[in-house]
Design a protein around this motif. Structure first.
Motif, mmCIF file in Angstrom:
data_model
loop_
_atom_site.group_PDB
_atom_site.id
_atom_site.type_symbol
_atom_site.label_atom_id
_atom_site.label_comp_id
_atom_site.label_asym_id
_atom_site.label_seq_id
_atom_site.Cartn_x
_atom_site.Cartn_y
_atom_site.Cartn_z
ATOM 1 N N ASN A 67 34.927 -23.387 -7.223
ATOM 2 C CA ASN A 67 34.849 -23.896 -8.589
ATOM 3 C C ASN A 67 33.950 -22.996 -9.418
ATOM 4 O OD1 ASN A 67 36.396 -26.265 -7.993
ATOM 5 N ND2 ASN A 67 34.588 -27.105 -6.998
ATOM 6 N N ARG A 68 34.537 -22.413 -10.472
ATOM 7 C CA ARG A 68 33.749 -21.570 -11.375
ATOM 8 C C ARG A 68 32.777 -22.464 -12.138
ATOM 9 N NH1 ARG A 68 34.496 -16.447 -13.683
ATOM 10 N NH2 ARG A 68 36.568 -16.303 -12.758
ATOM 11 N N LEU A 69 31.500 -22.074 -12.139
ATOM 12 C CA LEU A 69 30.507 -22.836 -12.874
ATOM 13 C C LEU A 69 30.674 -22.587 -14.380
ATOM 14 C CD1 LEU A 69 27.366 -22.391 -10.597
ATOM 15 C CD2 LEU A 69 29.054 -24.236 -10.608
ATOM 16 N N PRO A 70 30.267 -23.531 -15.202
ATOM 17 C CA PRO A 70 30.461 -23.388 -16.655
ATOM 18 C C PRO A 70 29.353 -22.583 -17.330
ATOM 19 C CG PRO A 70 29.530 -25.532 -16.172
ATOM 20 C CD PRO A 70 29.767 -24.851 -14.838
ATOM 21 N N GLY A 71 29.627 -22.225 -18.595
ATOM 22 C CA GLY A 71 28.616 -21.644 -19.480
ATOM 23 C C GLY A 71 27.998 -20.371 -18.968
ATOM 24 N N TRP A 72 26.680 -20.304 -19.036
ATOM 25 C CA TRP A 72 25.970 -19.078 -18.691
ATOM 26 C C TRP A 72 26.075 -18.721 -17.219
ATOM 27 C CZ3 TRP A 72 20.690 -21.352 -20.475
ATOM 28 C CH2 TRP A 72 20.281 -22.330 -19.592
ATOM 29 N N SER A 73 26.600 -19.615 -16.399
ATOM 30 C CA SER A 73 26.794 -19.334 -14.972
ATOM 31 C C SER A 73 28.262 -19.121 -14.627
ATOM 32 C CB SER A 73 26.240 -20.493 -14.139
ATOM 33 O OG SER A 73 24.837 -20.595 -14.293
ATOM 34 N N ASN A 74 29.074 -18.747 -15.614
ATOM 35 C CA ASN A 74 30.514 -18.628 -15.361
ATOM 36 C C ASN A 74 30.884 -17.421 -14.495
ATOM 37 O OD1 ASN A 74 30.315 -16.525 -17.158
ATOM 38 N ND2 ASN A 74 31.716 -17.394 -18.661
ATOM 39 N N HIS A 75 29.910 -16.646 -14.078
ATOM 40 C CA HIS A 75 30.146 -15.556 -13.126
ATOM 41 C C HIS A 75 29.937 -16.020 -11.682
ATOM 42 C CE1 HIS A 75 25.838 -15.734 -13.731
ATOM 43 N NE2 HIS A 75 25.670 -15.012 -12.622
ATOM 44 N N VAL A 76 29.567 -17.311 -11.510
ATOM 45 C CA VAL A 76 29.246 -17.882 -10.218
ATOM 46 C C VAL A 76 30.309 -18.915 -9.832
ATOM 47 C CG1 VAL A 76 27.536 -19.202 -8.879
ATOM 48 C CG2 VAL A 76 26.776 -17.595 -10.660
ATOM 49 N N GLY A 77 30.708 -18.880 -8.576
ATOM 50 C CA GLY A 77 31.621 -19.890 -8.052
ATOM 51 C C GLY A 77 30.934 -20.686 -6.963
ATOM 52 N N GLU A 78 31.259 -21.965 -6.907
ATOM 53 C CA GLU A 78 30.696 -22.842 -5.892
ATOM 54 C C GLU A 78 31.781 -23.148 -4.865
ATOM 55 O OE1 GLU A 78 27.567 -26.303 -6.377
ATOM 56 O OE2 GLU A 78 29.545 -26.892 -7.107
ATOM 57 N N LEU A 79 31.542 -22.763 -3.632
ATOM 58 C CA LEU A 79 32.497 -22.948 -2.548
ATOM 59 C C LEU A 79 32.334 -24.330 -1.940
ATOM 60 C CD1 LEU A 79 34.584 -21.892 -0.451
ATOM 61 C CD2 LEU A 79 32.643 -20.918 0.814
ATOM 62 N N ARG A 80 33.446 -25.018 -1.792
ATOM 63 C CA ARG A 80 33.508 -26.272 -1.048
ATOM 64 C C ARG A 80 34.563 -26.075 0.023
ATOM 65 N NH1 ARG A 80 28.960 -28.234 -2.261
ATOM 66 N NH2 ARG A 80 28.696 -29.011 -4.359
ATOM 67 N N ILE A 81 34.247 -26.447 1.246
ATOM 68 C CA ILE A 81 35.164 -26.201 2.359
ATOM 69 C C ILE A 81 34.996 -27.303 3.394
ATOM 70 C CG2 ILE A 81 33.495 -24.667 3.444
ATOM 71 C CD1 ILE A 81 35.828 -23.069 4.583
ATOM 72 N N VAL A 82 36.098 -27.699 3.993
ATOM 73 C CA VAL A 82 36.044 -28.655 5.091
ATOM 74 C C VAL A 82 37.226 -28.398 6.028
ATOM 75 C CG1 VAL A 82 37.329 -30.515 3.928
ATOM 76 C CG2 VAL A 82 35.710 -31.083 5.716
ATOM 77 N N VAL A 83 36.932 -28.490 7.308
ATOM 78 C CA VAL A 83 37.947 -28.434 8.359
ATOM 79 C C VAL A 83 37.779 -29.728 9.147
ATOM 80 C CG1 VAL A 83 38.727 -27.232 10.439
ATOM 81 C CG2 VAL A 83 37.935 -25.917 8.459
ATOM 82 N N VAL A 84 38.882 -30.407 9.452
ATOM 83 C CA VAL A 84 38.783 -31.671 10.181
ATOM 84 C C VAL A 84 38.133 -31.425 11.540
ATOM 85 C CG1 VAL A 84 40.726 -32.776 9.002
ATOM 86 C CG2 VAL A 84 41.129 -31.507 11.117
ATOM 87 N N PRO A 85 37.371 -32.398 12.025
ATOM 88 C CA PRO A 85 36.641 -32.199 13.287
ATOM 89 C C PRO A 85 37.515 -31.730 14.445
ATOM 90 C CG PRO A 85 35.888 -34.197 12.216
ATOM 91 C CD PRO A 85 37.065 -33.697 11.413
ATOM 92 N N GLN A 86 38.741 -32.220 14.534
ATOM 93 C CA GLN A 86 39.605 -31.865 15.656
ATOM 94 C C GLN A 86 40.005 -30.392 15.637
ATOM 95 O OE1 GLN A 86 40.035 -34.169 13.346
ATOM 96 N NE2 GLN A 86 40.400 -36.153 14.279
ATOM 97 N N ALA A 87 39.907 -29.722 14.493
ATOM 98 C CA ALA A 87 40.322 -28.318 14.376
ATOM 99 C C ALA A 87 39.134 -27.361 14.291
ATOM 100 C CB ALA A 87 41.227 -28.149 13.149
ATOM 101 N N ARG A 88 37.927 -27.888 14.366
ATOM 102 C CA ARG A 88 36.736 -27.035 14.271
ATOM 103 C C ARG A 88 36.553 -26.226 15.547
ATOM 104 N NH1 ARG A 88 33.059 -31.650 11.313
ATOM 105 N NH2 ARG A 88 34.298 -31.625 9.395
ATOM 106 N N GLY A 89 35.930 -25.059 15.392
ATOM 107 C CA GLY A 89 35.647 -24.211 16.537
ATOM 108 C C GLY A 89 36.739 -23.208 16.858
ATOM 109 N N ALA A 90 37.822 -23.229 16.089
ATOM 110 C CA ALA A 90 38.940 -22.312 16.345
ATOM 111 C C ALA A 90 38.970 -21.143 15.364
ATOM 112 C CB ALA A 90 40.266 -23.080 16.266
#
Length: 176
Positions: A67-90
């Motif tokens: 997600n691109r941050l707004p305004g004066w921070s529009n050069h920064v993106g915030e990463l959100r990530i999730v992998v379901v527990p059953q698929a983690r570690g691969a």
């Protein structure tokens, strides 16, 4: 057939709702988006820029957004990530993060940050190995669903400062 990472589309709404419905309270606490609201999931899918899913057979087992941050921070993106527990570690989280870095930096972002609970050592090691560095420690910043307070760590990846790391993980080509 191995899991596939691809851009989010409107055809993914039902699969995303199913995946988000299987997440733990801790997973949901660490993500700002209201992932259990089907209307919000549909809105995300209708605006898929810088959003990806991991598909394994008929199931969605991972999701990421920058997600691109707004305004004066529009050069920064915030990463959100999730992998379901059953698929983690691969290695899906690693591959999904690489895709997010390629996409975010390819879209002109200069910095990508991620927020993590301080107790997630394996996850912090993963992001560090991909070139993220410590940016901030916010004490007692997260209140989980049981009311317990936890520290929050902010890690950052700078596009231009980390070209060696970016080249090693295959992101340099996205920068042009």
């Amino acid at each position: 057939m191995p899991a596939e990472i691809r851009g989010l589309s409107t055809s993914d709404v039902a699969g995303l709702n199913a995946m988000f419905g299987r997440l733990s309270d801790l997973d949901l606490t660490l993500i700002r988006e209201d992932l259990q609201n089907p209307e919000h999931v549909a809105e995300m899918a209708a605006s898929p820029d810088l959003r990806w899913v991991v598909v394994d057979g008929d199931d969605i087992v991972g999701w990421a957004t920058v997600n691109r941050l707004p305004g004066w921070s529009n050069h920064v993106g915030e990463l959100r990530i999730v992998v379901v527990p059953q698929a983690r570690g691969a290695g899906l989280g690693r591959d999904l993060t690489k895709q997010a870095l390629r996409g975010g930096f390819g879209a002109g972002l200069e910095k990508i940050v991620i927020e993590l609970a301080a107790g997630q050592e394996r996850v912090i090691e993963l992001f560090s190995s991909l070139g993220f560095t410590g940016e901030a420690l916010l004490r007692d910043h997260i209140r989980d669903r049981d009311g317990e307070l936890h520290d929050l760590i902010v890690l950052a990846h700078y596009a231009r400062a980390g070209l060696d790391t970016l080249e090693a993980i295959g992101v340099v080509d996205a920068l042009g």
